[in-house]
Design a protein around this motif. Sequence first.
Motif, PDB file in Angstrom:
ATOM      1  N   UNK A   1      54.629   8.521  20.924  1.00 40.57           N
ATOM      2  CA  UNK A   1      55.623   9.348  21.595  1.00 40.57           C
ATOM      3  C   UNK A   1      56.820   9.541  20.676  1.00 40.57           C
ATOM      4  N   UNK A   2      57.608  10.597  20.899  1.00 42.19           N
ATOM      5  CA  UNK A   2      58.772  10.849  20.046  1.00 42.19           C
ATOM      6  C   UNK A   2      59.715   9.649  20.022  1.00 42.19           C
ATOM      7  N   UNK A   3      60.076   9.221  18.818  1.00 40.28           N
ATOM      8  CA  UNK A   3      61.008   8.120  18.669  1.00 40.28           C
ATOM      9  C   UNK A   3      60.434   6.742  18.904  1.00 40.28           C
ATOM     10  N   UNK A   4      59.114   6.671  19.125  1.00 41.28           N
ATOM     11  CA  UNK A   4      58.480   5.375  19.391  1.00 41.28           C
ATOM     12  C   UNK A   4      57.399   5.089  18.354  1.00 41.28           C
ATOM     13  N   UNK A   5      57.019   3.830  18.251  1.00 39.34           N
ATOM     14  CA  UNK A   5      55.958   3.467  17.316  1.00 39.34           C
ATOM     15  C   UNK A   5      54.591   3.789  17.925  1.00 39.34           C
ATOM     16  N   UNK A   6      53.609   3.880  17.074  1.00 38.29           N
ATOM     17  CA  UNK A   6      52.257   4.176  17.534  1.00 38.29           C
ATOM     18  C   UNK A   6      51.707   2.986  18.306  1.00 38.29           C
ATOM     19  N   UNK A   7      51.054   3.245  19.437  1.00 40.66           N
ATOM     20  CA  UNK A   7      50.502   2.166  20.245  1.00 40.66           C
ATOM     21  C   UNK A   7      49.030   2.404  20.545  1.00 40.66           C
ATOM     22  N   UNK A   8      48.292   1.315  20.642  1.00 36.81           N
ATOM     23  CA  UNK A   8      46.882   1.402  20.996  1.00 36.81           C
ATOM     24  C   UNK A   8      46.758   1.670  22.482  1.00 36.81           C
ATOM     25  N   UNK A   9      45.920   2.642  22.832  1.00 40.33           N
ATOM     26  CA  UNK A   9      45.736   3.034  24.227  1.00 40.33           C
ATOM     27  C   UNK A   9      44.443   2.455  24.788  1.00 40.33           C
ATOM     28  N   UNK A  10      43.348   2.673  24.056  1.00 43.05           N
ATOM     29  CA  UNK A  10      42.039   2.212  24.530  1.00 43.05           C
ATOM     30  C   UNK A  10      41.107   2.080  23.337  1.00 43.05           C
ATOM     31  N   UNK A  11      40.135   1.177  23.473  1.00 45.20           N
ATOM     32  CA  UNK A  11      39.168   0.954  22.399  1.00 45.20           C
ATOM     33  C   UNK A  11      37.784   0.756  22.987  1.00 45.20           C
ATOM     34  N   UNK A  12      36.783   1.083  22.180  1.00 44.11           N
ATOM     35  CA  UNK A  12      35.393   0.867  22.590  1.00 44.11           C
ATOM     36  C   UNK A  12      34.603   0.426  21.368  1.00 44.11           C
ATOM     37  N   UNK A  13      33.829  -0.653  21.522  1.00 45.76           N
ATOM     38  CA  UNK A  13      33.074  -1.127  20.365  1.00 45.76           C
ATOM     39  C   UNK A  13      31.657  -0.556  20.374  1.00 45.76           C
ATOM     40  N   UNK A  14      30.866  -0.992  19.401  1.00 43.21           N
ATOM     41  CA  UNK A  14      29.523  -0.431  19.241  1.00 43.21           C
ATOM     42  C   UNK A  14      28.602  -0.769  20.410  1.00 43.21           C
ATOM     43  N   UNK A  15      28.938  -1.828  21.142  1.00 44.53           N
ATOM     44  CA  UNK A  15      28.130  -2.213  22.300  1.00 44.53           C
ATOM     45  C   UNK A  15      28.619  -1.569  23.593  1.00 44.53           C
ATOM     46  N   UNK A  16      29.689  -0.797  23.493  1.00 37.41           N
ATOM     47  CA  UNK A  16      30.243  -0.127  24.667  1.00 37.41           C
ATOM     48  C   UNK A  16      31.277  -0.925  25.427  1.00 37.41           C
ATOM     49  N   UNK A  17      31.661  -2.055  24.875  1.00 41.89           N
ATOM     50  CA  UNK A  17      32.716  -2.843  25.533  1.00 41.89           C
ATOM     51  C   UNK A  17      34.056  -2.141  25.329  1.00 41.89           C
ATOM     52  N   UNK A  18      34.865  -2.141  26.372  1.00 38.85           N
ATOM     53  CA  UNK A  18      36.120  -1.396  26.339  1.00 38.85           C
ATOM     54  C   UNK A  18      37.330  -2.289  26.572  1.00 38.85           C
TER      55      UNK A  18
END
Length: 113
Positions: free
Chosen positions: A40-57
Amino acid sequence: QVQLVETGGGLAQPGGSLRLSCVASGFTFSFSRMIWYRQAPGKSREEVAAIDSAGRTSYADSVKGRFTISRDNVKKAVYLQMDYLKPEDTAIYYCHRSTGNLWGQGTQVTVSS
């Protein structure tokens, strides 16, 4: 060519939905852990969501219950379904593969009435 291309951003009203897509090329997608980040403007980059090769989120607390990450290894794509959007979700969203530190160009999401 090794790249990630995001699409699907745009303008949504509070409470609305958007679906982001990220299409990969040039590497073995099915083995890769894929992550959506936002900045977001003026903010640092943040992780929102992740998914691995096995489909774990995994999800940031701020989006749990509202966003859903998924993948299609045949299409070499990762998706972010965003529901119940809030104005604070406004940001540039980036697709990322941690191996090799590969980033997409980003797609703008704006939530406003």
